[in-house]
Design a protein around this motif. Structure first.
Motif, mmCIF file in Angstrom:
data_model
loop_
_atom_site.group_PDB
_atom_site.id
_atom_site.type_symbol
_atom_site.label_atom_id
_atom_site.label_comp_id
_atom_site.label_asym_id
_atom_site.label_seq_id
_atom_site.Cartn_x
_atom_site.Cartn_y
_atom_site.Cartn_z
ATOM 1 N N VAL A 112 0.770 -1.300 -0.083
ATOM 2 C CA VAL A 112 -0.144 0.141 0.088
ATOM 3 C C VAL A 112 0.868 1.393 0.007
ATOM 4 O O VAL A 112 0.571 2.143 -0.746
ATOM 5 N N GLU A 113 1.820 1.352 0.829
ATOM 6 C CA GLU A 113 2.736 2.249 0.931
ATOM 7 C C GLU A 113 3.479 2.732 -0.252
ATOM 8 O O GLU A 113 3.627 3.758 -0.859
ATOM 9 N N LEU A 114 4.107 1.551 -0.866
ATOM 10 C CA LEU A 114 4.946 1.773 -2.178
ATOM 11 C C LEU A 114 3.720 2.233 -3.325
ATOM 12 O O LEU A 114 4.238 2.892 -4.184
ATOM 13 N N ILE A 115 2.543 1.521 -3.372
ATOM 14 C CA ILE A 115 1.562 2.075 -4.533
ATOM 15 C C ILE A 115 1.336 3.484 -4.434
ATOM 16 O O ILE A 115 1.168 4.134 -5.341
ATOM 17 N N SER A 116 1.013 3.883 -3.024
ATOM 18 C CA SER A 116 0.777 5.294 -2.796
ATOM 19 C C SER A 116 1.803 6.219 -3.354
ATOM 20 O O SER A 116 1.455 7.393 -3.530
#
Length: 943
Positions: A865-869
């Motif tokens: 989630v962090e990387l996609i955001s």
């Protein structure tokens, strides 16, 4: 014609005695058997002419003028009451006196009384008197038994003297009384006490039972400090204490150990002092004297038990007259000389008597007293050949022969040396009674090979002080080429008394005699404890034979050196060195006991020669442990710089004890045995950073040593030290990592940094760097790692620690992220998470393909989630494509629909929701308690 008979009445009494008349009354028997009147017409009784009452007067009248003493006349009259016999005895006396008395050839000691005594004996015992000529009479038997009695009593008194001396030496007055006092204490004090067998007597906290109170330990405990005695029976709650004073009253005896000792010692000394007088009496007495001493007894005949001389006389002689003649001194041991002509020009009375009773009878008379003239007379009469006959065994004869010490002495000694039972018996008698026992042993020793066990056997009863002198005499007169017997008793005696033997200690002793004595000691394997007091010849023989204990005092004395080191002893006297090497274990114990004041090797450069000599004599080494101890106990400065100077068998201990140089040549030689770099090398190289210069070593050997050093992690745990040692070998080529064992830690990096192994991909491929710590340090030390970075040099199992390591260059991590698809395998959650976290930490924006790789590696949802955001460069389709593999609720928001998913309320999710809203997938985002509620379009709204 008329017949007249002169008969005794007793003749008729004897008629019919062979028949049984059946009558009990003697008078009736007499009437029936011996009515003499029926035989004769007239019986005329005769009034007795002489009786024992008036015989004395007739005897005195008949013997008038003969010189016979009134005492003997009275004695004879008591036993002879016959006129004709008295007259006949006077006639026989006159005949014998005419031939035997008053002549130049009269037997010395023969007088009127002794001659008449033999006439009396002849008149009463005519047959036995005739047997005197043949030595078979009762008097001869009495003479033989008398000699046996004397010898037995002398033996007993000699043994008694020995026993008393031993009792004085071992005097223990308390032990002598303990059993009697213990039994009295128990029975007197516990009389009437119920269950007395369960009572314990307690003294000073120690409890004793019935047997215990009879021991010396109990009474010593009581007497020491005058202790109170407590009687206790815990089962019946019985207890009674008795003070020391009360105890003495109850026992009726004072408890004083010192007084007891004084009393016992005085009593033993009185008994001992009485023995010499008794022995003197036994050796010099007459029959009359010993007849009056009934305390001297011996068991001559088992059927009759112990008998005194009086008992023997009473049993053997058949009349009271004969017994009284012996008791009165009228018949003595010279009786055989008193019945025949004596031609005393050559033989005196004692000599002749000895011949009659010993030589002629074939039985030696060991204690018969003879003086020097008697002995010489016997030898002249019988010839010197008699010295080869056992019959002449006699203490006085041997005394004389030992005194004159001529060829006749050797003749007789050779006869004794035949060593049968009679010879052993005579030897024992002479040692106990002779004047020169030491000279006797000295004369006998050259011919008697059993002399030592005999002298120390139980059959010989001599004082210990004399026994030492006897053994010394035997040692000093050993025969050449004789093999003497010995046993453990002989060995123990030699060890206990050798320093008292003049043969070994007196400087005046002939060297040849001392040498023979030492040869005999050596044959017994005796090791003398102390050589300091021995004479020069004994010391030289001891050094030759090794007949001494290996101890510091002996070695220092023989070598005349303070040091007992092997190199010192070898230089001083090789005989001493050889003995020490033969008993190396004993020697090492001595040095160990004196360490550090003594060493096995003193010289700094003498260790190698000592080890070489020891190795050349393998019999000296019971085990390798002996060799190790030799090295261990050497002086600190004793070393072998070049290990090949010492035998290879000693190399392990030399290396272990750091007594050789840590040079490449030494280590190569050590490895060539073949050996490995073991714990011994570990001790040698413990604090060594580089090999010392030494003999040049071939490059291939240096390479082989380097590999061994690098692989010796167990014994050289420091990787830095191993690296330095490898560097000091000045290798010409890189080491092949295939030869190196898998490493842990810093070593691989240090080797790369030191240019020992090549900085190339091959170094990182394979088992050498299978451990992450080793690979990590190698990567940090590799200058070219980025040039050959690929999945082979960075295997998947190391991806996680690679990304989490603080030591790895971030640029290398970024390079791996850029090629994450190549490195990250499927379902490698740890590696995927580590890569994702590193990207987040370094704020690296990952493209769609990298995110897909993390999905495949099963990275955590939160990380994804962090990387996609943060994927601002992701297209809408790539964003939605990244969400679809993530499952609920993320897959549901990637495409339009009717659901209203709830997402966590945080910055990353708001960013993703905003991107989806802008992409026409999400219609509305509402903040609710607990999260973000997303409403979806039914279809993508293009804007």
């Amino acid at each position: 014609m008329k017949f007249i008979y002169a008969l005794r009445d007793s003749v008729f009494e004897r008629l019919g005695t062979a028949q049984d008349t059946g009558l009990d009354d003697a008078a009736e028997q007499e009437v029936k058997r011996a009515n003499r009147t029926k035989f004769f017409d007239l019986v005329i009784p005769m009034v007795p002419f002489i009786t024992h009452r008036n015989a004395r007067d007739l005897m005195v009248e008949e013997m008038a003028g003969t010189g016979v003493s009134p005492e003997l006349t009275d004695l004879a009259a008591r036993h002879v009451a016959d006129k004709r016999l008295i007259v006949n005895m006077r006639n026989e006396y006159d005949v014998f006196a005419d031939r035997l008395l008053g002549r130049p050839s009269t037997v010395p000691g023969l007088d009127e009384d002794r001659l008449f005594a033999m006439i009396l004996y002849k008149s009463v015992h005519m047959g036995d008197f005739e047997a005197i000529r043949f030595g078979t009479s009762k008097l001869d038997l009495l003479h033989t038994h008398w000699q046996d009695l004397i010898e037995t009593c002398v033996d007993a008194l000699t043994g008694r003297s020995q026993a008393l001396a031993q009792q004085l030496a071992d005097l223990d007055a308390v032990a002598a009384r303990s059993e009697r006092l213990g039994a009295r204490l128990w029975h007197v004090c516990l009389a009437g006490v119920p269950r007395a067998n369960q009572v314990q007597i307690v003294v000073r906290g120690n409890a004793y039972d019935f047997e215990g109170v009879k021991t010396p330990a109990f009474w010593r405990s009581v007497i020491k400090g005058q202790q109170t005695v407590e009687f206790r029976n815990s089962r019946y709650s019985f207890s009674h204490a008795m003070k020391f004073e009360e105890l003495q009253l109850v026992l009726g005896e004072g408890l004083d150990a010192e007084r007891w000792t004084r009393q016992d010692r005085a009593q033993l000394m009185r008994k001992q002092a009485a023995i010499p007088a008794k022995l003197m009496f036994l050796r010099h007495h007459s029959w009359q004297e010993i007849y009056a001493r009934p305390e001297f007894t011996a068991e001559i005949d088992p059927e009759h038990g112990p008998e005194s001389f009086r008992g023997l006389t009473d049993r053997l002689l058949g009349s009271d007259l004969a017994r009284d003649l012996v008791a009165g001194g009228f018949v003595n041991d010279y009786f055989a000389l008193y019945i025949s002509m004596y031609y005393g020009r050559h033989l005196r009375r004692d000599a002749l008597n000895f011949i009659v009773h010993a030589l002629d009878q074939g039985e030696p008379s060991l204690l018969y007293p003879l003086d020097d003239e008697d002995v010489e007379a016997i030898l002249r009469d019988k010839g010197e050949g008699v010295l080869r006959d056992r019959r002449i065994y006699n203490v006085a004869v041997m005394d004389h022969l030992l005194q004159i010490d001529d060829e006749r002495t050797d003749v007789h000694i050779l006869q004794v040396a035949t060593w049968g039972a009679p010879e052993r018996r005579f030897a024992a008698r002479y040692l106990a009674s002779g004047n020169s026992p030491v000279a006797f042993v000295a004369a006998l020793a050259p011919y008697c090979t059993v002399i030592f066990p005999y002298l120390l056997g139980e059959s010989i009863e001599v004082k210990d002080g004399l026994r030492v002198r006897l053994v010394d005499a035997a040692l000093g007169h050993l025969g050449a080429n004789q093999e003497y017997e010995w046993d453990e008793v002989v060995v123990d005696f030699m060890l206990a008394h050798y320093d008292r033997f003049d043969t070994l200690t007196d400087a005046a002793t002939l060297a040849e005699a001392t040498a023979r004595a030492m040869d005999f000691i050596a044959s017994m394997k005796v090791e003398l404890p102390d050589l300091v007091g021995l004479n020069l010849a004994a010391r030289q023989a001891a050094a030759d034979e090794g007949t001494y204990q290996v101890n510091a005092r002996n070695l220092q004395f023989l070598a005349d050196r303070d040091s007992i080191a092997l190199d010192v002893l070898f230089a001083a006297d090789t005989r001493i060195y050889d003995t020490v090497v033969e008993r190396l274990d004993d020697y090492l114990d001595v040095v160990h006991g004196a360490h550090p004041s003594q060493h096995t090797v003193d010289g700094a450069d003498r260790l190698a020669p000592v080890l070489s000599r020891l190795h050349s004599n393998p019999d000296s080494l019971d085990s390798m442990l002996d060799l190790d101890r030799v090295v261990h106990l050497a002086a600190p400065e004793a070393r072998v710089p070049t290990i090949t100077d010492a035998p290879a068998v000693a190399w392990p201990v030399l290396v272990s004890e750091c007594r050789t140089d840590p040079s490449a040549a030494n280590l190569i030689a050590y490895l060539d045995q073949p050996r490995i770099l073991d714990e011994n090398v570990g001790r040698l190289l413990k604090d060594v950073e580089s090999f010392v210069p030494g003999v040049p070593v071939d490059p291939s050997d240096r390479r082989r040593l380097a590999v061994s050093v690098i692989n010796a992690s167990e014994h050289l745990p420091s990787p830095t030290q191993r690296t330095h040692l490898a560097v000091s070998l000045d290798l010409e080529d890189y080491l092949d990592v295939a030869e190196l064992e898998p490493q842990v830690g810093l070593l691989a990096g240090l080797l790369i940094e030191a240019d020992i192994i090549e900085d190339e991909a091959a170094t990182f491929i394979g088992p050498f760097l299978d451990d992450w710590s080793a690979r990590e340090h190698a990567i940090t030390k590799s200058a070219a790692f980025s040039t050959f970075l690929d999945p082979q040099v960075l295997p998947a199992k190391h991806l996680a620690p690679f990304f989490t390591s603080t030591r790895i260059d971030p640029a290398l991590k970024t390079a791996v992220l850029e090629r994450l698809g190549e490195f990250l395998p499927v379902d490698a959650r740890d590696a995927a998470n580590a890569a994702g976290r590193h990207a987040l930490a370094r704020r690296v924006e990952l493209g769609f393909e990298h995110l897909q790789a993390l999905h495949a590696g099963a990275a955590d949802t939160a990380i994804m989630v962090e990387l996609i955001s943060r994927g601002a460069s992701l297209s809408d389709d790539e964003l939605r494509g990244s969400l679809r593999p993530m499952g609920t609720p993320y897959a549901s928001i990637a495409d339009p629909g009717t659901s209203r998913p709830l997402l966590p309320h945080d910055e990353a999710h708001r960013t993703i929701a905003a991107r989806l809203q802008a992409a026409g997938v999400v219609s509305k985002v509402v903040e609710e308690k607990g999260g973000l509620r997303l409403s979806l379009f039914r279809s993508v709204q293009h804007r």
